[in-house]
Design a protein around this motif. Structure first.
Motif, PDB file in Angstrom:
ATOM      1  N   VAL A  15     -45.869   1.539  27.426  1.00  9.60           N
ATOM      2  CA  VAL A  15     -46.788   1.742  26.272  1.00  9.60           C
ATOM      3  C   VAL A  15     -46.117   2.603  25.330  1.00  9.60           C
ATOM      4  CG1 VAL A  15     -49.072   2.522  25.384  1.00  9.60           C
ATOM      5  CG2 VAL A  15     -48.852   1.340  27.667  1.00  9.60           C
ATOM      6  N   LYS A  16     -45.936   2.008  23.994  1.00  7.61           N
ATOM      7  CA  LYS A  16     -45.372   3.113  22.863  1.00  7.61           C
ATOM      8  C   LYS A  16     -46.654   3.320  21.843  1.00  7.61           C
ATOM      9  CE  LYS A  16     -40.570   2.192  23.616  1.00  7.61           C
ATOM     10  NZ  LYS A  16     -39.549   1.446  23.121  1.00  7.61           N
ATOM     11  N   ALA A  17     -46.757   4.597  21.501  1.00  8.37           N
ATOM     12  CA  ALA A  17     -47.812   4.752  20.614  1.00  8.37           C
ATOM     13  C   ALA A  17     -47.512   5.552  19.519  1.00  8.37           C
ATOM     14  CB  ALA A  17     -49.026   5.475  21.346  1.00  8.37           C
ATOM     15  N   GLN A  18     -47.913   5.495  18.177  1.00  5.30           N
ATOM     16  CA  GLN A  18     -47.517   6.158  17.191  1.00  5.30           C
ATOM     17  C   GLN A  18     -48.575   7.391  17.087  1.00  5.30           C
ATOM     18  OE1 GLN A  18     -44.911   5.256  15.293  1.00  5.30           O
ATOM     19  NE2 GLN A  18     -44.472   4.092  16.919  1.00  5.30           N
ATOM     20  N   LYS A  19     -48.081   8.445  17.395  1.00  7.63           N
ATOM     21  CA  LYS A  19     -48.888   9.705  17.340  1.00  7.63           C
ATOM     22  C   LYS A  19     -48.846  10.210  16.036  1.00  7.63           C
ATOM     23  CE  LYS A  19     -49.147  14.282  19.343  1.00  7.63           C
ATOM     24  NZ  LYS A  19     -48.542  15.212  20.154  1.00  7.63           N
ATOM     25  N   PRO A  20     -49.929  10.397  15.320  1.00  8.66           N
ATOM     26  CA  PRO A  20     -49.717  11.232  13.920  1.00  8.66           C
ATOM     27  C   PRO A  20     -48.919  12.469  13.970  1.00  8.66           C
ATOM     28  CG  PRO A  20     -51.851  10.300  14.168  1.00  8.66           C
ATOM     29  CD  PRO A  20     -51.127  10.408  15.668  1.00  8.66           C
ATOM     30  N   ALA A  21     -47.933  12.758  12.946  1.00 14.46           N
ATOM     31  CA  ALA A  21     -47.454  13.889  13.047  1.00 14.46           C
ATOM     32  C   ALA A  21     -47.242  14.535  11.635  1.00 14.46           C
ATOM     33  CB  ALA A  21     -46.005  13.687  13.736  1.00 14.46           C
ATOM     34  N   ASP A  22     -46.999  15.694  11.417  1.00 12.30           N
ATOM     35  CA  ASP A  22     -46.754  15.931   9.834  1.00 12.30           C
ATOM     36  C   ASP A  22     -46.002  15.010   8.891  1.00 12.30           C
ATOM     37  OD1 ASP A  22     -48.127  18.229  10.506  1.00 12.30           O
ATOM     38  OD2 ASP A  22     -46.220  19.611  11.095  1.00 12.30           O
ATOM     39  N   GLY A  23     -46.608  14.657   8.026  1.00 10.33           N
ATOM     40  CA  GLY A  23     -46.008  13.645   7.332  1.00 10.33           C
ATOM     41  C   GLY A  23     -45.452  12.301   7.690  1.00 10.33           C
ATOM     42  N   PHE A  25     -45.331   9.905  11.655  1.00  5.21           N
ATOM     43  CA  PHE A  25     -45.755   9.565  12.833  1.00  5.21           C
ATOM     44  C   PHE A  25     -44.508   9.924  13.799  1.00  5.21           C
ATOM     45  CE2 PHE A  25     -48.460   6.927  10.253  1.00  5.21           C
ATOM     46  CZ  PHE A  25     -49.582   6.874  10.713  1.00  5.21           C
ATOM     47  N   GLU A  26     -44.745   9.827  15.092  1.00  7.25           N
ATOM     48  CA  GLU A  26     -43.730   9.996  15.971  1.00  7.25           C
ATOM     49  C   GLU A  26     -44.125   8.901  17.330  1.00  7.25           C
ATOM     50  OE1 GLU A  26     -43.431  13.403  19.165  1.00  7.25           O
ATOM     51  OE2 GLU A  26     -44.812  14.248  17.621  1.00  7.25           O
ATOM     52  N   THR A  27     -43.173   8.331  17.798  1.00 12.23           N
ATOM     53  CA  THR A  27     -43.544   7.326  18.750  1.00 12.23           C
ATOM     54  C   THR A  27     -43.353   8.352  20.290  1.00 12.23           C
ATOM     55  OG1 THR A  27     -42.453   5.677  17.664  1.00 12.23           O
ATOM     56  CG2 THR A  27     -42.458   5.454  20.044  1.00 12.23           C
ATOM     57  N   VAL A  28     -44.451   8.160  20.876  1.00 10.68           N
ATOM     58  CA  VAL A  28     -44.695   8.772  22.260  1.00 10.68           C
ATOM     59  C   VAL A  28     -44.899   7.162  23.303  1.00 10.68           C
ATOM     60  CG1 VAL A  28     -45.898  10.788  21.531  1.00 10.68           C
ATOM     61  CG2 VAL A  28     -47.235   8.729  22.110  1.00 10.68           C
ATOM     62  N   SER A  29     -44.406   7.705  24.433  1.00  5.03           N
ATOM     63  CA  SER A  29     -44.379   6.455  25.307  1.00  5.03           C
ATOM     64  C   SER A  29     -44.834   7.002  26.690  1.00  5.03           C
ATOM     65  CB  SER A  29     -43.000   5.753  25.350  1.00  5.03           C
ATOM     66  OG  SER A  29     -42.102   6.772  25.956  1.00  5.03           O
ATOM     67  N   PHE A  30     -45.331   6.132  27.385  1.00  4.58           N
ATOM     68  CA  PHE A  30     -45.756   6.320  28.911  1.00  4.58           C
ATOM     69  C   PHE A  30     -46.038   4.733  29.580  1.00  4.58           C
ATOM     70  CE2 PHE A  30     -49.601   6.401  26.240  1.00  4.58           C
ATOM     71  CZ  PHE A  30     -50.392   5.523  26.963  1.00  4.58           C
ATOM     72  N   ASP A  31     -46.190   4.822  30.876  1.00  5.67           N
ATOM     73  CA  ASP A  31     -46.383   3.539  31.678  1.00  5.67           C
ATOM     74  C   ASP A  31     -47.729   3.620  31.881  1.00  5.67           C
ATOM     75  OD1 ASP A  31     -43.879   2.538  31.343  1.00  5.67           O
ATOM     76  OD2 ASP A  31     -43.214   3.847  33.154  1.00  5.67           O
ATOM     77  N   ALA A  32     -48.384   2.199  31.770  1.00  6.42           N
ATOM     78  CA  ALA A  32     -49.769   2.108  32.236  1.00  6.42           C
ATOM     79  C   ALA A  32     -49.814   0.678  33.210  1.00  6.42           C
ATOM     80  CB  ALA A  32     -50.735   1.594  31.324  1.00  6.42           C
ATOM     81  N   THR A  33     -50.494   0.829  34.216  1.00  4.62           N
ATOM     82  CA  THR A  33     -50.716  -0.234  35.212  1.00  4.62           C
ATOM     83  C   THR A  33     -51.899  -0.706  35.019  1.00  4.62           C
ATOM     84  OG1 THR A  33     -49.193   0.795  36.995  1.00  4.62           O
ATOM     85  CG2 THR A  33     -50.823  -0.963  37.554  1.00  4.62           C
ATOM     86  N   PHE A  34     -52.323  -1.927  34.669  1.00  8.98           N
ATOM     87  CA  PHE A  34     -53.452  -2.567  34.200  1.00  8.98           C
ATOM     88  C   PHE A  34     -53.914  -3.640  35.623  1.00  8.98           C
ATOM     89  CE2 PHE A  34     -51.162  -1.988  30.394  1.00  8.98           C
ATOM     90  CZ  PHE A  34     -52.205  -1.298  29.578  1.00  8.98           C
TER      91      PHE A  34
END
Length: 110
Positions: A15-23, A25-34
């Motif tokens: 999972v790659k998410a766009q985390k709001p950052a100053d000015g 976004f930064e991409t953060v990632s983790f793994d999810a099992t569904f």
């Protein structure tokens, strides 16, 4: 290949998410099992509402890996961690996207 019907199919996705950052976004990632829902289960959720989407994600997310605390230590999976991630707008959107991307290519067996 023979299809073996799994009673409780799951699949893992990065999972790659766009985390709001100053000015921006930064991409953060983790793994999810569904847990892969059948169509009869899926139709029970109203994913057009916040509450329905929350219930859906609480039902399908069965593991999260690669989520760190402020000291950069891994946080073990728990319902509390799942609920914190599901309650984070940018992570929530990414989880939904990865579930449906994985489910449409996923199989109801091993």
């Amino acid at each position: 290949m023979t299809w073996i019907l799994d009673e409780n199919p799951t699949f893992k996705r990065p999972v790659k998410a766009q985390k709001p950052a100053d000015g921006g976004f930064e991409t953060v990632s983790f793994d999810a099992t569904f847990r892969l829902l059948g169509l009869d289960e899926l139709e029970q959720f109203d994913t057009t509402t916040v509450a329905g989407t929350t219930q859906f994600l609480q039902s399908v997310v069965v593991d999260l890996a690669g989520v760190l605390d402020q000291n950069k230590q891994p946080i073990p999976y728990s319902d509390r961690l799942r609920d914190r991630v599901v309650n984070t707008h940018y992570a929530r959107a990414a989880l939904i996207q990865e579930y449906f991307d994985g489910a449409k290519g996923g199989r109801l067996g091993n």
